[in-house]
Write a protein that holds these residues in place. Structure first.
Motif, PDB file in Angstrom:
ATOM      1  N   ALA A 213       6.542   9.462  -4.916  1.00  0.00           N
ATOM      2  CA  ALA A 213       7.146  10.531  -4.110  1.00  0.00           C
ATOM      3  C   ALA A 213       7.730   9.937  -2.835  1.00  0.00           C
ATOM      4  N   ASP A 214       8.818  10.517  -2.373  1.00  0.00           N
ATOM      5  CA  ASP A 214       9.433  10.022  -1.147  1.00  0.00           C
ATOM      6  C   ASP A 214       8.402  10.005  -0.020  1.00  0.00           C
ATOM      7  N   PRO A 215       8.365   8.931   0.782  1.00  0.00           N
ATOM      8  CA  PRO A 215       7.405   8.883   1.899  1.00  0.00           C
ATOM      9  C   PRO A 215       7.607  10.079   2.825  1.00  0.00           C
ATOM     10  N   PRO A 216       6.529  10.706   3.272  1.00  0.00           N
ATOM     11  CA  PRO A 216       6.673  11.835   4.200  1.00  0.00           C
ATOM     12  C   PRO A 216       7.453  11.423   5.448  1.00  0.00           C
ATOM     13  N   LEU A 217       8.151  12.360   6.031  1.00  0.00           N
ATOM     14  CA  LEU A 217       8.937  12.064   7.226  1.00  0.00           C
ATOM     15  C   LEU A 217       8.056  11.672   8.401  1.00  0.00           C
ATOM     16  N   ASN A 218       6.785  12.092   8.383  1.00  0.00           N
ATOM     17  CA  ASN A 218       5.871  11.724   9.462  1.00  0.00           C
ATOM     18  C   ASN A 218       5.035  10.506   9.083  1.00  0.00           C
ATOM     19  N   SER A 219       5.647   9.581   8.357  1.00  0.00           N
ATOM     20  CA  SER A 219       5.005   8.318   7.990  1.00  0.00           C
ATOM     21  C   SER A 219       5.685   7.175   8.722  1.00  0.00           C
ATOM     22  N   SER A 220       4.887   6.259   9.256  1.00  0.00           N
ATOM     23  CA  SER A 220       5.436   5.061   9.903  1.00  0.00           C
ATOM     24  C   SER A 220       5.881   4.026   8.882  1.00  0.00           C
ATOM     25  N   ILE A 221       5.508   4.228   7.633  1.00  0.00           N
ATOM     26  CA  ILE A 221       5.892   3.319   6.543  1.00  0.00           C
ATOM     27  C   ILE A 221       6.945   4.032   5.701  1.00  0.00           C
ATOM     28  N   GLN A 222       8.157   3.485   5.674  1.00  0.00           N
ATOM     29  CA  GLN A 222       9.261   4.082   4.932  1.00  0.00           C
ATOM     30  C   GLN A 222       9.862   3.025   4.006  1.00  0.00           C
ATOM     31  N   PHE A 223      10.344   3.467   2.847  1.00  0.00           N
ATOM     32  CA  PHE A 223      10.914   2.531   1.872  1.00  0.00           C
ATOM     33  C   PHE A 223      11.697   3.296   0.834  1.00  0.00           C
ATOM     34  N   ASP A 224      12.573   2.567   0.123  1.00  0.00           N
ATOM     35  CA  ASP A 224      13.275   3.093  -1.046  1.00  0.00           C
ATOM     36  C   ASP A 224      12.759   2.465  -2.333  1.00  0.00           C
ATOM     37  N   ILE A 225      12.283   1.230  -2.204  1.00  0.00           N
ATOM     38  CA  ILE A 225      11.828   0.498  -3.380  1.00  0.00           C
ATOM     39  C   ILE A 225      10.710  -0.451  -2.969  1.00  0.00           C
ATOM     40  N   LEU A 226       9.649  -0.522  -3.801  1.00  0.00           N
ATOM     41  CA  LEU A 226       8.506  -1.388  -3.549  1.00  0.00           C
ATOM     42  C   LEU A 226       8.562  -2.596  -4.476  1.00  0.00           C
ATOM     43  N   PHE A 227       8.397  -3.798  -3.895  1.00  0.00           N
ATOM     44  CA  PHE A 227       8.299  -5.032  -4.656  1.00  0.00           C
ATOM     45  C   PHE A 227       6.888  -5.589  -4.528  1.00  0.00           C
ATOM     46  N   PRO A 228       6.362  -6.239  -5.565  1.00  0.00           N
ATOM     47  CA  PRO A 228       5.075  -6.910  -5.408  1.00  0.00           C
ATOM     48  C   PRO A 228       5.192  -8.063  -4.416  1.00  0.00           C
ATOM     49  N   PHE A 229       4.137  -8.332  -3.688  1.00  0.00           N
ATOM     50  CA  PHE A 229       4.165  -9.408  -2.698  1.00  0.00           C
ATOM     51  C   PHE A 229       4.470 -10.749  -3.352  1.00  0.00           C
ATOM     52  N   SER A 230       4.066 -10.891  -4.605  1.00  0.00           N
ATOM     53  CA  SER A 230       4.329 -12.142  -5.326  1.00  0.00           C
ATOM     54  C   SER A 230       5.823 -12.389  -5.511  1.00  0.00           C
ATOM     55  N   PHE A 231       6.624 -11.304  -5.552  1.00  0.00           N
ATOM     56  CA  PHE A 231       8.076 -11.453  -5.679  1.00  0.00           C
ATOM     57  C   PHE A 231       8.634 -12.164  -4.453  1.00  0.00           C
ATOM     58  N   MET A 232       8.189 -11.761  -3.262  1.00  0.00           N
ATOM     59  CA  MET A 232       8.667 -12.401  -2.042  1.00  0.00           C
ATOM     60  C   MET A 232       8.206 -13.859  -1.957  1.00  0.00           C
ATOM     61  N   LYS A 233       6.980 -14.123  -2.425  1.00  0.00           N
ATOM     62  CA  LYS A 233       6.425 -15.473  -2.303  1.00  0.00           C
ATOM     63  C   LYS A 233       7.118 -16.479  -3.215  1.00  0.00           C
ATOM     64  N   VAL A 234       7.879 -15.976  -4.180  1.00  0.00           N
ATOM     65  CA  VAL A 234       8.648 -16.888  -5.030  1.00  0.00           C
ATOM     66  C   VAL A 234       9.599 -17.732  -4.191  1.00  0.00           C
ATOM     67  N   SER A 235      10.176 -17.123  -3.160  1.00  0.00           N
ATOM     68  CA  SER A 235      11.123 -17.855  -2.316  1.00  0.00           C
ATOM     69  C   SER A 235      10.589 -18.110  -0.917  1.00  0.00           C
ATOM     70  N   PHE A 236       9.435 -17.535  -0.568  1.00  0.00           N
ATOM     71  CA  PHE A 236       8.915 -17.722   0.792  1.00  0.00           C
ATOM     72  C   PHE A 236       7.395 -17.635   0.762  1.00  0.00           C
TER      73      PHE A 236
END
Length: 802
Positions: free
Chosen positions: A190-213
């Motif tokens: 579900a879309d993050p509530p407007l009163n959330s400090s965490i906002q996003f359109d798409i979630l990636f696993p942390f392992s995806f980022m660690k492939v390059s960093f």
């Protein structure tokens, strides 16, 4: 009995319907302001309170100490979360978040969108209460190429939400390129509530980022690490353990990097983040937290609303006291026939409460009607049905009771305390010697004058910002972002080639932002901002070369070793003859150093809130960039933008055409100030309306009470002008006293506000003169007009009026 009370109250309000309308109108406007402020404050306080792991959910903070300076940020590196979880039993779970202000181009077949990316650990759904609509929360982020998209994103791509198993592409993302497989949608959230400090359109696993960093440093802080503590955990004890573990595991890295200083860690409740986001210095919002605010905005907004309501209450009190003469004999008769002070007090408070209740209902209707405008002004998305929330009902009850206590009790007490002998035989009445009422009018007008001065100064500062010479010309410059791992230099060459000879397009430049980096000149080390540019950048923005020259294809060395700097850099470096001198940047720009070929006149590459800092500009043809800057003609602007989009998509198929006008981007830096300028403007108008209503009502009553005096003076030969002038003196004296109070008070607070700007306007004397003169003129016209009207009444009628 209640029916009798309503009849008496209704008849009284009808007899004084003019003054009742003034009171109800003023109070409804004041109450509306407080209701809107209550909606704003409750929305601010609601941030991040929907997570079920509260109150045991915290964010790890990092405190840095460097040269005596202490700075705390809401970030960590990649290693802190796993290390603390492994060695500290009180840490039940952790989740790392990297994103917030990270965007990327994501494509499905021919559809491509610029999405807000968030890289998270697989425990994300265990820790945070974001509702997964499709997929399994336990496994949705297990695979390196798994992604979870929001409901809004699913509809943008597929026009439906049952999309698990569908695939997406990221053509220029380094991790996606290394994995070599498409992204598989494993869940829809579900879309993050407007009163959330965490906002996003798409979630990636942390392992995806660690492939390059993949980072193992304990000395970094660029992402957010959240932990859930055991319910019985002692927070201070956990923090001590954090620092002991960190000291042990970072000692080798600290020894290897002598310039680094130890980092100490703390914990921040997730519900405290909105009011204290603790942004990471020199980072682009990568900690996963957005929508940050400050509690001072809530205090200011609520304070202004309360002052407006107090102004309306002043009208109510003064008009109620002034009306006391009409009811004095009623009070005397009722007391003579046996009524007690308590009965009379209850009657008058009830009548006032009825007026306040009507004003409250009108205020709620006004709030409902104006909420869309308020949302746009405050950048909120408050639903009209929010007015019916239980906590808001408590606010409304409090507003009503407070108004009854403030506005109704004092006038009712004065009336109930009247001596029956004095009232029946024409003794002095409270309305005749109302020092408290005059004091309240001074207070009311002082607030209105302060708001008027503030509105003018806000306008002058915004005008100063809009018209200040920035050191360059941002007009008609379009910035086109280049996302991902793409050859920006080749894109620029193709782009320029495709559009060569087009009369609607001027210079095209490639530029890139590289942030603040350490620079060394003759052993003097200091921080400079780095931006890569090419030879077209300076003429496109009409910058002035104060010393030396611009980049030129005639000098082959410019590409690798040439650099432009600004005057602030020359001053910081202490260079008397800068051309030809070398500077040593960090390793990204090579180890041979860069040679200064030109010095530019200082220009505002940042906000006017900040002093111009040193800037270093190597060539983008060597070091790359992240955006195309294009100068276009104003004629046929929409057609030119469409042409730029077609050309960009032809050269970079699958990429999102993301553009902005440079002058509009500059204006966004002052969005908060512009909002407050509008808010103060609206509030000033409300204060003027309320003051005008009150002044009209009081003047009307004052003249009514002095009808016999007016008749006598007319019979004795006084002119209408003299009579009107006599009525005006008291009110003009009140305005002058209010002006003497408001001017120094507004000057003090406005200077505090202007101190936030490194470059600001001065507060000219005429601002005070104009505001004070306007207040005096408005009061004079109101009082004088009614005085002339009273002087035009037949003196015989005036003498028979009492």
């Amino acid at each position: 009995m209640f029916k009798t009370f309503l009849k008496i109250a209704g008849r009284h309000l009808w007899r004084i319907r003019l003054y009742a309308c003034i009171n109800i109108t003023g109070l409804s406007l004041g109450m509306m302001c407080v209701v809107l402020a209550a909606l704003y404050v409750t929305d601010e306080l609601s941030f991040d309170r929907f997570h079920q792991r509260n109150p045991h959910l915290y964010r790890i903070t990092s405190t840095f100490r460097d040269d005596g300076k202490v700075a705390t940020s809401g970030g960590t590196g990649q290693v802190q979360g796993p290390a603390f979880k492994a060695q500290i039993p009180e840490v039940l779970q952790y989740a790392r978040l990297m994103g917030g202000d990270i965007y990327g181009d994501v494509r499905h077949q021919s559809k491509a969108f610029k999405l807000q990316l968030l890289f998270v650990d697989s425990t994300f759904f265990d820790i945070f209460s974001f509702k997964l609509l499709r997929g399994d929360a336990a496994t949705a982020l297990d695979n390196v190429n798994s992604v979870v998209i929001t409901e809004r994103t699913a509809r943008r791509f597929f026009n439906r939400t049952d999309v698990t198993g569908e695939v997406l592409q990221m053509d220029a993302d380094p991790s996606a390129m290394r994995i070599g497989k498409p992204l598989v949608i494993t869940g829809v959230v579900a879309d993050p509530p407007l009163n959330s400090s965490i906002q996003f359109d798409i979630l990636f696993p942390f392992s995806f980022m660690k492939v390059s960093f993949d980072d193992t440093s304990w000395l970094n802080a660029y992402l957010g690490t959240f932990v859930v503590l055991h319910p019985l955990a002692d927070v201070d004890n956990v923090i001590d353990k954090f620092n002991r573990v960190a000291a042990s595991m970072s000692k080798d890295q600290l020894a290897a990097d002598r310039k680094a200083s130890p980092i100490t860690y703390g914990l921040q409740r997730i519900t405290d983040i909105h009011f204290n986001p603790q942004e990471i210095p020199n980072q682009n919002g990568e900690s996963g937290v957005v929508n940050g605010s400050k509690p001072v905005y809530s205090y200011i907004f609520l304070g202004i609303a309360i002052f407006i309501l107090l102004m309306a209450s002043v009208n109510f009190i003064n008009i109620s006291i002034a009306c006391s003469m009409k009811r004095a004999k009623e009070v005397g008769i009722r007391k003579a026939t046996g009524s007690s002070n308590r009965q009379i007090l209850t009657q008058f408070i009830g009548e006032s409460a009825l007026s306040i209740f009507v004003a409250m209902m009108l205020a709620l209707l006004l709030t409902w009607a104006l909420l869309p405008v308020f949302n746009q002004l405050s950048e909120k998305h408050i639903s009209p049905f929010r007015i019916l929330a239980p906590e808001l009902i408590v606010w409304f009850a409090g507003i009503f009771i407070t108004n009854v206590l403030v506005s109704a009790v004092y006038p009712a007490y004065l009336l109930s305390a009247l001596n029956p002998v004095q009232t029946l035989y024409g003794g002095n009445l409270p309305a005749a010697k109302n020092l408290a009422g005059k004091t309240l009018i001074v207070f009311q007008f002082a607030i209105a004058i302060v708001l008027g001065i503030a509105s003018l100064v806000f306008y002058l500062q915004m005008h100063f910002i809009r018209t200040r010479d920035l050191g360059y010309d941002p007009a008609q410059v379009v910035k086109i972002g280049i996302q991902g791992v793409r050859d920006a230099r080749q894109i620029k060459e193709q782009f320029a080639s495709e559009l060569a000879g087009d009369q609607s397009i001027g210079d095209i430049s490639l530029a890139g932002e590289f942030g603040r980096r350490e620079t060394t000149v003759n052993s003097h080390k200091f921080m400079s901002y780095f931006r890569t540019v090419d030879e077209h950048y300076v003429p496109m923005l009409a910058m002035q070369v104060r010393d030396g020259r611009n980049f030129s294809p005639l000098f082959a060395s410019d590409k690798k070793y040439g650099v432009l700097v600004n005057q602030a850099f020359v001053k910081e470096a202490g260079l008397k003859d800068p051309i030809g001198k070398k500077l040593m940047p960090d390793s990204y720009f090579g180890t041979a150093g860069l040679t200064i070929v030109g010095v530019l006149r200082d220009f505002h590459y940042g906000s006017l809130k900040e002093r111009i800092q040193p800037i270093v500009m190597p060539m983008s043809t060597q070091y790359g960039g992240d955006a195309l800057w294009v100068k276009i003609k104003k004629e046929q602007q929409e057609q030119t933008i469409a042409k730029l989009e077609r050309t960009f998509k032809k050269i970079v198929p699958g990429a999102v055409f993301d553009y902005s006008f440079l002058d509009e981007s500059n204006a966004k830096a002052y969005a908060l100030e512009q909002r407050w300028q509008k808010i103060i403007g609206y509030v000033t108008v409300l204060s003027i309306i309320i003051c005008g209503l009150g002044l009209f009502g009081l003047t009307h009553l004052s003249i009514l009470h002095r009808r016999r005096e007016t008749g006598i003076r007319l019979v004795l030969g006084a002119s209408a002008f003299e009579i009107a002038s006599g009525f005006s003196v008291d009110f003009i004296r009140i305005i002058l006293i209010a002006l003497l109070i408001a001017c120094p008070a507004s000057s003090y607070f406005l200077h505090l506000w202007l101190n936030d700007f490194a470059y600001r306007t001065e507060i000219p004397w005429w601002v005070f003169a104009l505001t004070g003169g306007t207040a005096l003129a408005g009061a004079l016209v109101t009082v004088f007009a009614q005085g002339l009207r009273a002087a035009g009444v037949n003196p015989v009628i005036s003498l028979r009026s009492e």
